[in-house]
Design a protein around this motif. Sequence first.
Motif, PDB file in Angstrom:
ATOM      1  N   ARG A 178       0.846  -1.196   0.000  1.00  0.00           N
ATOM      2  CA  ARG A 178       0.000   0.000   0.000  1.00  0.00           C
ATOM      3  C   ARG A 178       0.879   1.242   0.000  1.00  0.00           C
ATOM      4  NH1 ARG A 178      -4.042   0.337   4.548  1.00  0.00           N
ATOM      5  NH2 ARG A 178      -2.157   0.118   5.804  1.00  0.00           N
ATOM      6  N   ASP A 182      -2.756   5.532   1.199  1.00  0.00           N
ATOM      7  CA  ASP A 182      -3.544   4.533   1.929  1.00  0.00           C
ATOM      8  C   ASP A 182      -3.359   4.688   3.434  1.00  0.00           C
ATOM      9  OD1 ASP A 182      -4.755   2.668  -0.102  1.00  0.00           O
ATOM     10  OD2 ASP A 182      -2.672   2.411  -0.681  1.00  0.00           O
ATOM     11  N   ILE A 185      -5.124   7.802   4.917  1.00  0.00           N
ATOM     12  CA  ILE A 185      -6.564   7.627   5.036  1.00  0.00           C
ATOM     13  C   ILE A 185      -6.895   6.789   6.264  1.00  0.00           C
ATOM     14  CG2 ILE A 185      -8.552   6.456   3.975  1.00  0.00           C
ATOM     15  CD1 ILE A 185      -7.573   7.418   1.295  1.00  0.00           C
ATOM     16  N   GLU A 186      -6.126   5.740   6.484  1.00  0.00           N
ATOM     17  CA  GLU A 186      -6.370   4.873   7.642  1.00  0.00           C
ATOM     18  C   GLU A 186      -6.024   5.575   8.951  1.00  0.00           C
ATOM     19  OE1 GLU A 186      -4.229   0.973   9.484  1.00  0.00           O
ATOM     20  OE2 GLU A 186      -4.809   0.844   7.368  1.00  0.00           O
ATOM     21  N   ASP A 191     -10.971   5.903   6.572  1.00  0.00           N
ATOM     22  CA  ASP A 191     -11.135   4.693   5.774  1.00  0.00           C
ATOM     23  C   ASP A 191     -12.563   4.166   5.754  1.00  0.00           C
ATOM     24  OD1 ASP A 191     -10.750   4.228   8.468  1.00  0.00           O
ATOM     25  OD2 ASP A 191      -9.688   2.347   8.202  1.00  0.00           O
ATOM     26  N   THR A 192     -13.487   4.835   6.441  1.00  0.00           N
ATOM     27  CA  THR A 192     -14.899   4.467   6.336  1.00  0.00           C
ATOM     28  C   THR A 192     -15.621   5.288   5.275  1.00  0.00           C
ATOM     29  OG1 THR A 192     -15.541   6.043   8.069  1.00  0.00           O
ATOM     30  CG2 THR A 192     -14.967   3.810   8.771  1.00  0.00           C
ATOM     31  N   THR A 197     -11.779   5.754  -0.165  1.00  0.00           N
ATOM     32  CA  THR A 197     -11.174   4.428  -0.345  1.00  0.00           C
ATOM     33  C   THR A 197     -11.186   4.035  -1.817  1.00  0.00           C
ATOM     34  OG1 THR A 197     -13.290   3.309   0.140  1.00  0.00           O
ATOM     35  CG2 THR A 197     -11.793   3.696   1.979  1.00  0.00           C
ATOM     36  N   ALA A 200      -8.370   5.892  -3.223  1.00  0.00           N
ATOM     37  CA  ALA A 200      -7.105   5.300  -2.776  1.00  0.00           C
ATOM     38  C   ALA A 200      -6.682   4.148  -3.676  1.00  0.00           C
ATOM     39  CB  ALA A 200      -7.232   4.825  -1.333  1.00  0.00           C
TER      40      ALA A 200
END
Length: 272
Positions: A178, A182, A185-186, A191-192, A197, A200
């Motif tokens: 990743r 990525d 975002i997490e 990431d929801t 996503t 990404a």
Amino acid sequence: MPAYNAIAASKLDRLVGTPAAPLIIDLRDQPREIIPGSIPRSPDNALDWADPVDQPILLVDADGAGPAAAVAALLRSDGRAAEILDGGFEAWRSAGGITVCLDHLPPRHDDGGTWWVTRARPKIDRIACPWLIRRFVDPQARFLYVSPGDVLSVAVSQGAEPFDLSDDRVFWSHRDGRCTFDLMIEAFGLDTHEPLTRLAAIVRGADTDTLDIAPEAAGLLAISLGLSRSFSDDHAQLEAGMAVYDALYRWSRDAQGEKHDWTSHQPARARS
């Protein structure tokens, strides 16, 4: 119906993450979770921190019964466009609005923003990550582009957060196939949010030469390489790249079902 000079969470939801978003000022004391694009500020010195602002301001307190209304009134008396979020942060949360976790946000500088440093001559990740930070995490973020060998020394001397560097000492980097986008975002709790996503996957495909991940990855790669050859100044390239990711985000959020061909937008023929 929102109160006077207030907007509802549903309206703000359509604006966050886009260039049309107001400057969102969070008046809560040391929040660790914010509405995307919010800047924490004290309600006590509003005229000072609002002085350089030339865009509409949206003030957020805990529940709409705090200092937001008073600060908005003060700013409007100074000729500034200022509104409040109806019901405050709790209304945003109750409406299911996405939030940003600040646990991994680096310290702010005297100019109010976070500082970040990465390698010069950006292509994909080093444009995508600044876009994500400015649109969702810190609109006042500053980005430094330097020679690869200078990233860590500049990080120390300038108090800037290094990113997208292949070094075990750097938190923001590629991991397990990743890319840095990525990870951001997490780590920021985004990431929801399905549009991000989806975006990404496009960034990952373009940035890691795995173009089969998403059909759009090849297009992003082509545009990114073209931008890198169109600009000799990294910051000018970043500004141009912001528009690219703004467009990709809006496509990912709002235009998934839309198709286009020669006849798709032609007016219907009148019946004889």
